[in-house]
Design an enzyme around this catalytic site. Sequence first.
Site, PDB file in Angstrom:
ATOM      1  CB  CYS A 112      22.509  13.529  19.358  1.00 57.93           C
ATOM      2  SG  CYS A 112      23.132  11.783  19.870  1.00 57.93           S
ATOM      3  CG  HIS A 113      26.778  11.794  22.376  1.00 64.82           C
ATOM      4  ND1 HIS A 113      25.985  10.507  21.475  1.00 64.82           N
ATOM      5  CD2 HIS A 113      27.316  10.787  23.149  1.00 64.82           C
ATOM      6  CE1 HIS A 113      25.335  10.468  22.129  1.00 64.82           C
ATOM      7  NE2 HIS A 113      26.399   9.906  23.416  1.00 64.82           N
TER       8      HIS A 113
END
Length: 187
Positions: A112-113
């Site tokens: 994800c991030h």
Amino acid sequence: MEMKLKGKKVAILATDGFEQVELTEPRKALDEQGAETYIISPEKGTIKGWDKTNWGDSFEVDKSIDEVNVDEYDALLLPGGVLNPDQLRTNEKAVQFVREFFDAGKPVAAICHGPQMLIEADVVRGRKLTSYPSVRTDLQNAGANWVDAEVVTDHGLVTSRKPDDIPAFNRKMVEEFREGVHEQQHA
């Protein structure tokens, strides 16, 4: 059942605001394969997850970033969440810890991030990876070859886009962590 990661120690670098399922599900997969997992954070105590749209559960920190050395671990997991990497990337010791895994050729998994930490550690140039779509331009600007796929592996680096990709992410993470040091893993 064969425990593919028996004897392996995995650092999970996180702080408040990590996407809860991106820590709990990969950690569960690692634990089920016999790995010993440790939550590492800038400070001891507890860190709080983010559960989709609200604060989630609290998790005990095993060691602070000041207490760890990359030599103690076989692999690194970087959960995502918007707040988590944004805070971690301003911590020089956390960034150095990530870079040292690449210097040592040890496998790293980021979802994800989470790849924002890879940008800060300056380890994405020339690498093929994926992330949450909003991180795409940042990764490309840092020299990465970004692709839209549920999981991407590049010489010991495993990346995925979002919680929906966790099953594929976990399979590849276990595979790469089992393989251990990758000679072509680099900073």
